[in-house]
Motif scaffolding. Structure first.
Motif: not given
Length: 452
Positions: A107-120
């Motif tokens: 629901q936010s760019l911050h949450m997307l950033a966190v998910m990208r870190g985990l995916a990485g």
């Protein structure tokens, strides 16, 4: 006890169904890596617009992704040298698939950033483990070619992300890319569970009496005669088994080689990250080219780039790898500069894009292929992973540098000229590596008559 030489067995065994399925699965893993790694850069402007932000607001997501990739390379990849390539690939595909699918609900760019870190974290581990696995089940005479075919999956993944940007973005939204990125690793799971064996070389170096080895030997060659009292060894290695240690990639004369490879990987990955992250935005904001139009042209180029790893792998079986890679990176620097000078949309521009993608994919894939020859099986996943991890640490600044170029309103010609410095640096490091490998008496895992 009968000594059974795994090296000799693999090198004389014809390519069969098991090796072919393993190659397909590893190519799919590389596809995932190529797709997920550059997806965010292709659709960043659309995601930012969805959340009411500018493209520059995507910088934290790019940075978090690079941090996750570094963590995964340093932490997850070495585990493959401890508990097995196949098991760690299963874990990586499972968690990456779940995280990618969950990312569609942020629901936010911050949450997307966190998910990208985990995916990485799990994305970084896939490619080194896949390459280690396919190289260790393939005869030496075809090893570079098989690794190159698997790495071609990376370029195909990059091209597929262009399809999302060009045709799926408007109708299905940015979430469509994450749905594809999550589905493919989950498809790999049953193939890994039921059709792909563990690396024989890993098992033999870890425990020469491992009961799984005999079963895999019969699976690769049903006609192989086993007495039941075999001790499985690699070449002239002893029969006590050796566990991987992190310091091994620096020992036995490997320090200089490892340092040069890490430096080259850092410059190469930084170059790839900057372009994968920001190139569509560079063309949109510096040259007025909409991301959908750029994606269509880039897609043609990326399809041409599929041939890069294939050609470099084939040539590596016939020539000195480091010298070959030096020439690839010089041509990459030239092609990168020409992207800014040749008018967009012309036939000449398409040719330049194809050349750029060809030399970039061939160069980066070639470095990884070369490492599968330099490092022994017991440390191969660690060596590949830690080289990638070191590169990712340096590449953390890449998204920031691209954002700075946009914020300062650099011209496209200046931006790409500065970017071309990186591949030229890799070319110089490859020349240094060729000299070191020629003059050094370093012990390598596999015979390498051609040298580096």
């Amino acid at each position: 006890m009968t000594r059974f030489d795994i090296e000799e067995f693999i090198d004389r065994t014809p390519i069969g169904v098991t090796q072919s399925i393993t190659l397909i699965v590893c190519a799919m893993v590389c596809f995932i890596d190529g797709f997920d790694l550059v997806l965010l850069g292709k659709i960043a402007p659309a995601i930012a617009k969805h959340f009411g932000e500018t493209s520059a607001a995507m910088t934290p997501a790019f940075v978090y992704q690079q941090v996750g990739l570094a963590v995964g390379a340093f932490v997850i990849s070495p585990l493959a040298d401890r508990i097995g390539r196949r098991l760690m690939l299963i874990i990586a595909c499972l968690f990456l698939g779940i995280i990618m699918l969950a990312s569609t609900q942020v629901q936010s760019l911050h949450m997307l950033a966190v998910m990208r870190g985990l995916a990485g974290i799990f994305m970084a581990a896939g490619l080194p483990m896949a390459m280690a696995l396919v190289s260790e089940l393939t005869p030496l005479r075809r090893r570079s070619t098989f690794v190159a075919v698997a790495l071609a999956g990376y370029s195909m993944g990059s091209a597929a992300s262009g399809i999302v940007a060009a045709w799926l973005l408007d109708d299905f939204g940015w979430q469509s890319g994450f749905l594809i990125g999550g589905a493919v690793p989950l498809v790999c799971l049953p193939l890994l569970l039921f059709f792909v064996p563990e690396s024989l070389k890993f098992c033999a170096e870890r425990n020469p009496a491992d009961v799984r080895i005999a079963g895999t030997v019969r699976r690769l060659d049903p006609n192989e005669s086993l007495r039941g009292d075999e001790i499985f060894v690699l070449g002239s290695a002893n029969s006590k088994g050796r566990r991987a240690r992190l310091v091994d990639i620096f020992s036995e004369g490997r320090l200089t080689t490892t340092a040069l490879i890490w430096a080259a990987s850092t410059l190469s990955v930084t170059n790839t990250v900057v372009l994968g992250t920001w190139l569509p935005s560079f063309f949109q904001e510096m040259a007025g080219v909409p991301i959908q139009k750029f994606a269509v042209v880039a897609l043609i180029g990326y399809l041409g780039g599929v041939g890069g790893p294939l050609i470099v792998g084939w040539l590596m079986d016939k020539t000195r790898p480091a010298l070959l890679l030096a020439s690839f990176y010089v041509m990459l620097a030239i092609s990168l500069n020409m992207l800014a000078w040749v008018p967009f949309g012309t036939p000449a521009f398409i040719v330049v894009v194809v050349c750029w993608a060809f030399f970039q994919s061939g160069g980066s894939g070639g470095i990884n292929t070369m490492m599968t020859h330099i490092y022994p099986p017991r440390m191969r996943s660690t060596a590949l992973g830690w080289a990638g991890g070191a590169a990712r640490v340096g590449a953390v600044i890449a998204p920031i540098a691209g954002g700075f170029a946009l914020a300062q309103q650099f011209s496209l010609k200046l931006t790409l000229a500065l970017e071309a410095i990186l591949p030229l640096g890799v070319a110089l490091l490859m020349l240094a590596l060729a000299t070191v490998r020629r003059e050094s008496a370093m012990i390598t895992a596999d015979p390498e008559p051609e040298g580096a």
